[in-house]
Design an enzyme around this catalytic site. Structure first.
Site, PDB file in Angstrom:
ATOM      1  NE  ARG A   1      31.326  52.992  55.379  1.00  0.00           N
ATOM      2  CZ  ARG A   1      32.324  52.785  54.539  1.00  0.00           C
ATOM      3  NH1 ARG A   1      32.260  53.227  53.299  1.00  0.00           N
ATOM      4  NH2 ARG A   1      33.391  52.106  54.927  1.00  0.00           N
TER       5      ARG A   1
ATOM      6  CB  ALA B   1      35.903  55.404  55.360  1.00  0.00           C
ATOM      7  CB  CYS B   2      35.514  55.412  49.705  1.00  0.00           C
ATOM      8  SG  CYS B   2      37.253  55.653  50.112  1.00  0.00           S
ATOM      9  CB  THR B   3      30.152  54.230  49.743  1.00  0.00           C
ATOM     10  OG1 THR B   3      30.195  53.981  51.154  1.00  0.00           O
ATOM     11  CG2 THR B   3      29.096  53.338  49.106  1.00  0.00           C
TER      12      THR B   3
END
Length: 353
Positions: A297, A120-122
């Site tokens: 997010r 999971a990343c932004t």
């Protein structure tokens, strides 16, 4: 083939993301190393490998918790099959760390493939009013504790000059976050699309498909590569799993999110400040669809960006966004801020939750 399929299917199933929880973190600097690309591939990571060698038992323990004991020997067979697809340099680098850490090559290969199935990343690219592009990211994993300890910055040099810079994990030889000075930056976000069987089949059956991290590192290393060329290469090369690739260049408008399936790009979303799109933001979900309420997010990040406005576009704003829960969460391993036009400002740190 059946043994290898069992191993890769198991790895794909266990590399699942847990629910993300809001968190507060302490920003901790990470070690920085020079990787001399002019050295033999088997030797160029030796300083890194020796520095982090004491953590190798923890990596093995983590992987052992995911793979049943009776299937662990199959990792060796699967690893050797997979290694035949890699360049001689990647082969030598992976065998090198296996030797220094005194662990099976199968564990090294497993660690290098887990990201292609789940994380999971932004990632965010913003364009300031003067046209300067800034790129930031958080990288999240469900087993982030160990990965925080393995994080370092690598300056990859040839002829005494830095070719590209990565924030990465010891024992991992692809690239998830990187910068080619005065050319482009790139980060990778997992895309949870398609059945796991499709990813595994692509990994095992299509000899032309590649692990995402190795493709990204090759793109960063390629002589003369710029933003336009990187977008083209990263959009068309077959991969073993769907993914998002987020890039920024050095000219106004050079910001993009490439949404990939295994065969190629299904969408390329460009920054366009002339129509008010002064940033592009990716958080593991197709940008034209709403994110799930269980892992939203995107909207908290957009709220911070929109409230600040383009006049504040820069590192401070990116850091504010990336420190905003749940963009920052208990799985965040590291944060990175970079601008290809200003390579000397490259900054990255571990988020100690």
């Amino acid at each position: 083939m059946e043994q290898a399929a069992c191993v890769w299917m198991l790895l794909a199933m266990v590399a699942t993301s847990c629910s993300l929880r809001a968190a507060y973190a302490i920003e901790v600097p990470v070690p920085r190393f020079t990787i001399n690309l002019d050295q033999p591939a088997s030797e160029r990571f030796r300083e890194v490998d020796e520095h982090f060698r004491f953590l190798a038992p923890g990596l093995v323990k983590e992987l052992d918790s995911l793979v049943p004991k009776d299937l662990r020997p199959l990792l060796i067979d699967a690893a050797e099959d997979f290694m035949t697809r890699l360049s001689p340099d990647y082969d030598a680098e992976m065998r090198g760390v296996a030797g220094v850490w005194n662990i099976s090559l199968g564990y090294v290969v497993a660690a290098n493939l887990l990201y292609d199935f789940s994380a999971a990343c932004t990632s965010i690219v913003v364009q300031a009013e003067n046209g300067t592009l800034y790129h930031g990211r958080n990288l999240d994993y469900s087993f982030g504790g160990l990965l925080r300890d393995l994080t370092y910055i690598g300056d990859f040099q040839s002829g005494g000059k830095t070719v590209y810079v990565l924030t990465t994990y010891a024992g991992y030889f692809g690239a998830l976050s990187g910068m080619r000075s005065n050319s482009f930056t790139v980060t990778v976000d997992e895309r949870d699309q398609g059945a796991i069987w499709e990813n595994v089949a692509m990994a095992l059956l299509d000899k032309k498909s590649r692990p995402m991290g190795f493709l990204v590192r090759d793109t960063l290393a390629q002589d003369g590569m710029d933003f336009v060329g990187a977008v083209e290469k990263l959009s068309t090369t077959p991969l073993i799993a769907p993914v998002y690739l987020i890039l920024s260049g050095v000219q106004p408008g050079q910001g993009a999110v490439i949404t990939r399936n295994q065969l190629g790009a299904v969408d390329t979303w460009y920054l366009d400040a002339s129509v008010g799109r002064w940033y592009v933001l990716e958080t593991n979900y197709d940008h034209w669809k709403p994110p799930p309420s269980s892992d939203d997010r995107r909207h908290p990040a957009e709220k911070v960006l929109d409230t600040a406005g383009r006049g504040e576009a820069g590192y401070a704003l990116l850091q504010k966004v990336l420190n905003t829960p749940p963009v920052l969460n208990s799985h965040t391993t590291y944060t990175i801020l970079m601008s290809a036009a200003h390579p000397e400002q490259y900054k990255s740190w571990v988020q100690r939750i």
